[in-house]
Motif scaffolding. Sequence first.
Motif, PDB file in Angstrom:
ATOM      1  N   MET A 167      -0.071  -1.970  10.219  1.00 52.06           N
ATOM      2  CA  MET A 167       0.737  -0.820   9.792  1.00 52.06           C
ATOM      3  C   MET A 167       1.258  -1.079   8.386  1.00 52.06           C
ATOM      4  SD  MET A 167       2.100   2.090  10.189  1.00 52.06           S
ATOM      5  CE  MET A 167       1.626   2.351  11.886  1.00 52.06           C
ATOM      6  N   THR A 168       0.950  -0.167   7.475  1.00 52.58           N
ATOM      7  CA  THR A 168       1.466  -0.269   6.114  1.00 52.58           C
ATOM      8  C   THR A 168       1.967   1.104   5.687  1.00 52.58           C
ATOM      9  OG1 THR A 168      -0.755   0.165   5.250  1.00 52.58           O
ATOM     10  CG2 THR A 168      -0.094  -2.143   5.438  1.00 52.58           C
ATOM     11  N   ALA A 169       2.681   1.091   4.559  1.00 51.70           N
ATOM     12  CA  ALA A 169       3.166   2.357   4.010  1.00 51.70           C
ATOM     13  C   ALA A 169       1.980   3.248   3.662  1.00 51.70           C
ATOM     14  CB  ALA A 169       4.020   2.090   2.773  1.00 51.70           C
ATOM     15  N   PRO A 170       2.147   4.576   3.731  1.00 44.85           N
ATOM     16  CA  PRO A 170       1.024   5.486   3.511  1.00 44.85           C
ATOM     17  C   PRO A 170       0.523   5.509   2.072  1.00 44.85           C
ATOM     18  CG  PRO A 170       3.077   6.707   3.788  1.00 44.85           C
ATOM     19  CD  PRO A 170       3.382   5.288   4.126  1.00 44.85           C
ATOM     20  N   GLU A 171       1.309   5.034   1.131  1.00 48.08           N
ATOM     21  CA  GLU A 171       0.884   4.940  -0.260  1.00 48.08           C
ATOM     22  C   GLU A 171       1.638   3.783  -0.907  1.00 48.08           C
ATOM     23  OE1 GLU A 171       2.203   8.412  -2.610  1.00 48.08           O
ATOM     24  OE2 GLU A 171       3.307   9.009  -0.824  1.00 48.08           O
ATOM     25  N   PRO A 172       1.196   3.319  -2.078  1.00 48.81           N
ATOM     26  CA  PRO A 172       1.883   2.189  -2.712  1.00 48.81           C
ATOM     27  C   PRO A 172       3.388   2.449  -2.842  1.00 48.81           C
ATOM     28  CG  PRO A 172      -0.171   2.645  -3.850  1.00 48.81           C
ATOM     29  CD  PRO A 172       0.020   3.758  -2.853  1.00 48.81           C
ATOM     30  N   THR A 173       4.190   1.492  -2.369  1.00 47.50           N
ATOM     31  CA  THR A 173       5.640   1.694  -2.268  1.00 47.50           C
ATOM     32  C   THR A 173       6.384   0.476  -2.797  1.00 47.50           C
ATOM     33  OG1 THR A 173       5.320   3.075  -0.299  1.00 47.50           O
ATOM     34  CG2 THR A 173       7.527   2.200  -0.676  1.00 47.50           C
ATOM     35  N   ILE A 174       7.353   0.742  -3.661  1.00 48.24           N
ATOM     36  CA  ILE A 174       8.252  -0.298  -4.177  1.00 48.24           C
ATOM     37  C   ILE A 174       9.687   0.159  -3.970  1.00 48.24           C
ATOM     38  CG2 ILE A 174       9.106  -1.424  -6.285  1.00 48.24           C
ATOM     39  CD1 ILE A 174       6.220  -1.488  -7.289  1.00 48.24           C
ATOM     40  N   LEU A 175      10.532  -0.754  -3.515  1.00 44.60           N
ATOM     41  CA  LEU A 175      11.976  -0.536  -3.448  1.00 44.60           C
ATOM     42  C   LEU A 175      12.616  -1.574  -4.358  1.00 44.60           C
ATOM     43  CD1 LEU A 175      14.572   0.719  -2.317  1.00 44.60           C
ATOM     44  CD2 LEU A 175      14.369  -0.830  -0.351  1.00 44.60           C
ATOM     45  N   ALA A 176      13.044  -1.148  -5.544  1.00 45.84           N
ATOM     46  CA  ALA A 176      13.595  -2.042  -6.569  1.00 45.84           C
ATOM     47  C   ALA A 176      15.119  -1.998  -6.490  1.00 45.84           C
ATOM     48  CB  ALA A 176      13.116  -1.599  -7.946  1.00 45.84           C
ATOM     49  N   THR A 177      15.758  -3.167  -6.307  1.00 50.41           N
ATOM     50  CA  THR A 177      17.179  -3.145  -5.981  1.00 50.41           C
ATOM     51  C   THR A 177      18.026  -4.125  -6.787  1.00 50.41           C
ATOM     52  OG1 THR A 177      17.529  -4.879  -4.294  1.00 50.41           O
ATOM     53  CG2 THR A 177      16.308  -2.933  -3.594  1.00 50.41           C
ATOM     54  N   SER A 178      19.314  -3.844  -6.732  1.00 51.19           N
ATOM     55  CA  SER A 178      20.350  -4.795  -7.144  1.00 51.19           C
ATOM     56  C   SER A 178      21.193  -5.164  -5.925  1.00 51.19           C
ATOM     57  CB  SER A 178      21.235  -4.202  -8.242  1.00 51.19           C
ATOM     58  OG  SER A 178      20.540  -4.074  -9.462  1.00 51.19           O
ATOM     59  N   GLY A 179      20.548  -5.342  -4.784  1.00 52.28           N
ATOM     60  CA  GLY A 179      21.299  -5.634  -3.565  1.00 52.28           C
ATOM     61  C   GLY A 179      20.397  -6.149  -2.462  1.00 52.28           C
TER      62      GLY A 179
END
Length: 246
Positions: free
Chosen positions: A1-13
């Motif tokens: 199971m992977t995300a349906p399209e390329p996914t990034i969650l860029a954070t300061s936390g």
Amino acid sequence: MTAPEPTILATSGGLRVGGRTRVLFDALVHHAVDLSGVHGRRPRIMYVGTAIGDAEHFTARATEAARVAGFDLTPLHLFPMPNLEDVEGAVLDQDVVWVMGGSVANLLAVWRVHGLDRVMRRAWQAGVVLTGVSAGSLCWFQGGATDSFGPELRPVTDALGFLPYGNGVHYDSDEGRRPLIHRLVADGTLPTAHCTDDGVGLVYRGTELVEAVTELPGKGAYLVTREGDRAVEQRVEPRSLPPLSH
């Protein structure tokens, strides 16, 4: 199971102090798992600590945080040698890759020596959710402001470039970052920059920013664009993620 399209969650936390443990994964890390779409089994998350030299004490804390969260965690170490026989296979087998903060300049150099920059691109394209904090956010962009070279912030412009923007992290807690990002955008050193206060994350589908989210109240995200020879900042109100029960 992977995300349906390329996914990034860029954070300061993504981290908070625990009651019985030193560190817990906060709502941003859980949101990265949600973005992967995993269900029916324990989420698989890879912890990458290159930016702090694969410090063993933090690997132990991340492992404990994963146990509390109900995740299966695989640490990827590159010091003194890769700890996994098939690094690419291990990365591609994850639901989420979470990258710790520290020195983004050192992270980029070490990843490139080991070909991990190319592995991460293949994982991103395959739907493994890429996420992280601070250096673990900056690395996915064109560049940003870093203290990799000393306490005086300097630009980094040779990051992985999966996302065609600059990135500003710790925007509200490190007073030097906002003015430097503004200067770098104004003089064209960086393209349009996407910035986060502590506790805020930016969700990208492909290279499109689709949402800002936060695990802390009152925090913001920001778009810094160039108009003529000056930088213009626009605040983006993030959606509050549900608080965690533990």
